[in-house]
Scaffold this motif. Structure first.
Motif, PDB file in Angstrom:
ATOM      1  N   THR A 389       0.859  -1.182   0.000  1.00 14.66           N
ATOM      2  CA  THR A 389       0.000   0.000   0.000  1.00 14.66           C
ATOM      3  C   THR A 389       0.894   1.230   0.000  1.00 14.66           C
ATOM      4  OG1 THR A 389      -1.574   1.294   1.310  1.00 14.66           O
ATOM      5  CG2 THR A 389      -0.223  -0.231   2.523  1.00 14.66           C
ATOM      6  N   GLN A 390       0.381   2.333  -0.501  1.00 12.51           N
ATOM      7  CA  GLN A 390       1.201   3.542  -0.632  1.00 12.51           C
ATOM      8  C   GLN A 390       1.783   3.989   0.705  1.00 12.51           C
ATOM      9  OE1 GLN A 390      -1.551   6.159  -2.726  1.00 12.51           O
ATOM     10  NE2 GLN A 390      -0.589   5.655  -4.678  1.00 12.51           N
ATOM     11  N   CYS A 414       5.356  -9.432  -4.191  1.00 10.16           N
ATOM     12  CA  CYS A 414       4.351  -8.374  -4.097  1.00 10.16           C
ATOM     13  C   CYS A 414       2.931  -8.885  -4.307  1.00 10.16           C
ATOM     14  CB  CYS A 414       4.680  -7.259  -5.097  1.00 10.16           C
ATOM     15  SG  CYS A 414       3.835  -5.710  -4.706  1.00 10.16           S
ATOM     16  N   GLY A 442      -7.569  -2.332  -0.191  1.00 12.63           N
ATOM     17  CA  GLY A 442      -7.613  -3.384  -1.210  1.00 12.63           C
ATOM     18  C   GLY A 442      -6.855  -4.613  -0.754  1.00 12.63           C
ATOM     19  N   GLY A 443      -5.634  -4.434  -0.307  1.00 12.50           N
ATOM     20  CA  GLY A 443      -4.778  -5.565   0.068  1.00 12.50           C
ATOM     21  C   GLY A 443      -5.321  -6.372   1.223  1.00 12.50           C
ATOM     22  N   ASN A 468      -8.034   4.332   1.337  1.00 10.38           N
ATOM     23  CA  ASN A 468      -8.138   5.474   0.406  1.00 10.38           C
ATOM     24  C   ASN A 468      -9.217   5.198  -0.649  1.00 10.38           C
ATOM     25  OD1 ASN A 468      -6.819   3.586  -1.122  1.00 10.38           O
ATOM     26  ND2 ASN A 468      -4.818   4.555  -0.904  1.00 10.38           N
ATOM     27  N   LYS A 472      -5.202   2.428  -5.006  1.00 12.16           N
ATOM     28  CA  LYS A 472      -4.726   3.756  -5.404  1.00 12.16           C
ATOM     29  C   LYS A 472      -3.474   3.700  -6.278  1.00 12.16           C
ATOM     30  CE  LYS A 472      -4.932   8.388  -4.350  1.00 12.16           C
ATOM     31  NZ  LYS A 472      -3.925   8.817  -3.381  1.00 12.16           N
TER      32      LYS A 472
HETATM   33  C1  LIG Z   1      -2.253 -10.516  -5.810  1.00 10.80           C
HETATM   34  C2  LIG Z   1      -2.090  -9.164  -6.413  1.00 10.80           C
HETATM   35  N1  LIG Z   1      -2.976  -8.717  -7.344  1.00 10.80           N
HETATM   36  C3  LIG Z   1      -2.816  -7.501  -7.912  1.00 10.80           C
HETATM   37  C4  LIG Z   1      -1.751  -6.709  -7.573  1.00 10.80           C
HETATM   38  C5  LIG Z   1      -1.543  -5.358  -8.274  1.00 10.80           C
HETATM   39  N2  LIG Z   1      -1.574  -4.248  -7.310  1.00 10.80           N
HETATM   40  C6  LIG Z   1      -0.456  -3.683  -6.789  1.00 10.80           C
HETATM   41  S1  LIG Z   1      -0.747  -2.439  -5.744  1.00 10.80           S
HETATM   42  C7  LIG Z   1      -2.410  -2.595  -5.974  1.00 10.80           C
HETATM   43  C8  LIG Z   1      -3.354  -1.661  -5.256  1.00 10.80           C
HETATM   44  C9  LIG Z   1      -3.458  -1.982  -3.807  1.00 10.80           C
HETATM   45  O1  LIG Z   1      -4.509  -1.272  -3.247  1.00 10.80           O
HETATM   46  P1  LIG Z   1      -4.546  -1.006  -1.694  1.00 10.80           P
HETATM   47  O2  LIG Z   1      -4.182  -2.231  -0.947  1.00 10.80           O
HETATM   48  O3  LIG Z   1      -5.846  -0.417  -1.353  1.00 10.80           O
HETATM   49  O4  LIG Z   1      -3.350   0.025  -1.476  1.00 10.80           O
HETATM   50  P2  LIG Z   1      -3.211   1.512  -2.092  1.00 10.80           P
HETATM   51  O5  LIG Z   1      -2.438   1.390  -3.366  1.00 10.80           O
HETATM   52  O6  LIG Z   1      -4.618   2.023  -2.326  1.00 10.80           O
HETATM   53  O7  LIG Z   1      -2.478   2.283  -1.053  1.00 10.80           O
HETATM   54  C10 LIG Z   1      -2.716  -3.623  -6.876  1.00 10.80           C
HETATM   55  C11 LIG Z   1      -4.076  -4.022  -7.291  1.00 10.80           C
HETATM   56  C12 LIG Z   1      -0.833  -7.224  -6.631  1.00 10.80           C
HETATM   57  N3  LIG Z   1       0.253  -6.566  -6.234  1.00 10.80           N
HETATM   58  N4  LIG Z   1      -1.043  -8.428  -6.052  1.00 10.80           N
END
Ligand SMILES: Cc1ncc(C[n+]2csc(CCOP(=O)(O)OP(=O)(O)O)c2C)c(N)n1
Length: 542
Positions: A389-390, A414, A442-443, A468, A472
């Motif tokens: 996450t960011q 990742c 998301g994660g 967020n 994001k």
């Molecule tokens: C299993 C998996 N699917 C897709 C991705 C691609 N991916 C990398 S970062 C990200 C967004 C993550 O969202 P969030 O956890 O909400 O963190 P944010 O970027 O919003 O801070 C995605 C979909 C990944 N890293 N791992």
């Protein structure tokens, strides 16, 4: 021999496996039982090994990985074959990418059915091959007598070479077979010692360097005292990867922390005339570039010979255990008069850190403020498991670490969702240490089911959700490229209600003071605590 005596002496293969693992100092396994693995589970109970029940095998392999990182011992998971193995694949592959020791024990279809396509329950065509690409080795056991050597070979990987996962599949008709002989621990081979001539050459190059720099990765864990001595002797700034954070305390005047995402640190690396790279493949997961610029002479220390010639090559490739090599290098430097002095290195560090600080974006400043609050609430030895996450990307440089093995971000594989199960595994492996998970909205959803595991284990575990309202990092990428947003704004649940329904606490702080207090409370609570931070909250920007 009476019946009772016979029962005690003759064990099933499943029991003997677990008895043997207890002798290898395995105290905990993470898993999910099935009819295939009943005798393995009989063995878990009889060997007095703790079993932590995951909610999905991906959780089990990630917990085993977290356990390994917190303890330095292999994490062990016990799974059914077929779906148990494919569910667990993500955590096994992550441990492979991050060089973590993990023993995966799985059930398998009856030996005679394998490769036939008869439709045996949980059948996988060539199960051992499924994990072959992300394990040191993966073997289908055919006879119980094969087990002691296979386990010894696994420990030879864990203790004598670059640690990586090992997968042993045990067919359901092999596990109940009787084992009459006593299985014993075989001693692991010693780790390779450095070539004295190569150490002398490295010492000479470092002593003659005008602007040396040291770059330490996860393979350098345990080298702290010598790394510090070398850095001070030759006046070298010390950069760390995420896995190398804290080997040199951030407060040390030569530490650049894990700032390789930042431009001034990248430039310092590019301009150094001699770079000592210890225990790292310098993977893009740490710096987000296809390749870093390194123009100086590279001295590399790595236990894996393949690393020493890969991507960046090396002027002085030293294949050795990093602890032994850094000890030897520190001794070789003690008798030399280096050109570069400590004060020069310190001045470079101050200047690089100041330039990095000037370049923070508004969002990074917001993240950095959160990390300052978290740092103030967490003891120095706290373990932070950070998801993709960011907030965590910024945390790699904005969250200072004073001790090693306390910051994990698995940016190489990742796979979203690793932080929560890894934190559970770490807390179980090191109950005396504070542990916190940090994940995005998301994660966290990938593995949120494991909150139930954490609650069942009554873990005092803060789980910080950075909300967020989007995926994001990907949404930003779409925005920057003028791509209309697709599939990056999933609806989140009510995280607090969800946590509470899984027998956890849930809080949504409304100030930095409350955030710090929520974390402190969570570290001593009788249950896990989900702490939701909404990026859009006015108090965060204040
Ligand atoms: C299993 C998996 N699917 C897709 C991705 C691609 N991916 C990398 S970062 C990200 C967004 C993550 O969202 P969030 O956890 O909400 O963190 P944010 O970027 O919003 O801070 C995605 C979909 C990944 N890293 N791992």
């Amino acid at each position: 021999m009476g019946r009772e005596e016979e029962r005690v002496q003759a064990m099933t293969c499943g029991e003997a496996v677990m008895k043997l693992l207890a002798a290898y100092d395995v105290d905990t396994v993470f898993g999910m039982a099935g009819t295939m693995t009943l005798d393995l589970y009989r063995g878990i109970g009889r060997a007095g090994i703790r079993h932590v029940q995951c909610r999905n095998e991906q959780g089990a392999s990630l917990m085993a990985d977290g356990y390994a990182r917190a303890t330095g011992k292999p994490g062990v998971c016990t799974l059914i074959g077929g779906p148990g193995v494919t569910n667990a694949a993500t955590g096994i592959a992550q441990a492979y990418c991050d060089s973590q020791p993990m023993l995966v024990l799985s059930g398998a279809s009856p030996a005679v059915t394998q490769g036939k396509g008869w439709g045996a329950i949980h059948e996988l065509n060539d199960q051992a091959a499924v994990t072959a690409g992300f394990t040191a080795f993966s073997t289908m056991i055919r006879y119980p007598e094969e087990v002691p050597e296979s386990v010894a070979r696994a420990y030879a990987v864990f203790r004598g070479s670059r640690p990586r996962p090992v997968h042993l599949s045990l067919p359901r008709d092999v596990l109940p077979l009787r084992v009459e002989s006593e299985w014993t621990v075989r001693r692991a081979p010693s780790r390779p010692m450095p070539d004295p001539a190569a150490i002398e050459e490295a010492a000479e190059r470092l002593a003659r360097a005008r602007s040396p720099l040291i770059f330490a990765g996860g393979g350098a864990v345990g080298t702290g005292r010598d790394l510090r001595e070398i850095a001070e002797r030759v006046g070298a700034p010390v950069l760390a990867t995420n896995a190398g954070k804290g080997i040199l305390p951030y407060s040390h005047s030569l530490s650049l922390g894990c700032s390789i995402l930042q431009a001034a640190s990248q430039q310092a690396l590019a301009e150094a005339d001699v770079v000592l790279l210890v225990g790292s493949e310098v993977a893009p997961g740490d710096h987000f570039l296809p390749r870093l610029e390194i123009s100086g002479d590279l001295i590399r220390i790595d236990i894996d010979p393949a690393e020493l010639i890969s991507v960046y090559g090396a002027a002085v490739p030293i294949q050795a255990d990093a602890v032994a090599a850094m000890r030897a290098l520190a001794s070789a430097l003690a008798s030399r008069q280096p050109v570069s002095q400590r004060s020069q290195g310190e001045a470079r560090v101050r200047e690089i850190l100041a330039r990095n600080a000037e370049k923070l974006t508004a969002l990074e400043q917001l993240h950095a403020r959160v990390w300052r609050t978290l740092r103030s609430a967490l003891p120095a030895d706290a373990i932070v498991m950070g998801d993709a996450t960011q907030l965590v990307y910024t945390g790699s440089f904005a969250m200072p670490a004073e001790v090693e093995r306390c910051w994990y971000y698995s940016g190489n594989y990742c796979a979203l969702g690793f932080a929560l199960p890894m934190a559970i595994g770490a807390k179980i492996g090191a109950p005396g240490r504070p542990v916190v998970a940090v994940a995005g909205d998301g994660g966290v959803m990938f593995t949120i089911n494991e909150l139930a595991t954490a609650a069942e284990e009554r873990l005092a575990l803060p789980v910080i959700v950075w909300n967020n309202d989007s995926l994001k990092a990907i949404a930003d990428g779409m925005d920057e490229r003028g791509i209309p947003r697709i599939g990056v704004e999933p609806q989140s649940p009510d995280f607090i209600a969800l946590a509470q329904s899984l027998r956890c606490h849930g809080v949504r702080p409304t100030s930095h003071e409350q955030l710090a207090q929520s974390v402190r409370d969570a570290l001593v609570a009788d249950q896990p605590t989900l702490i939701e931070l909404r990026e859009s909250s006015a108090w965060l920007a204040a």
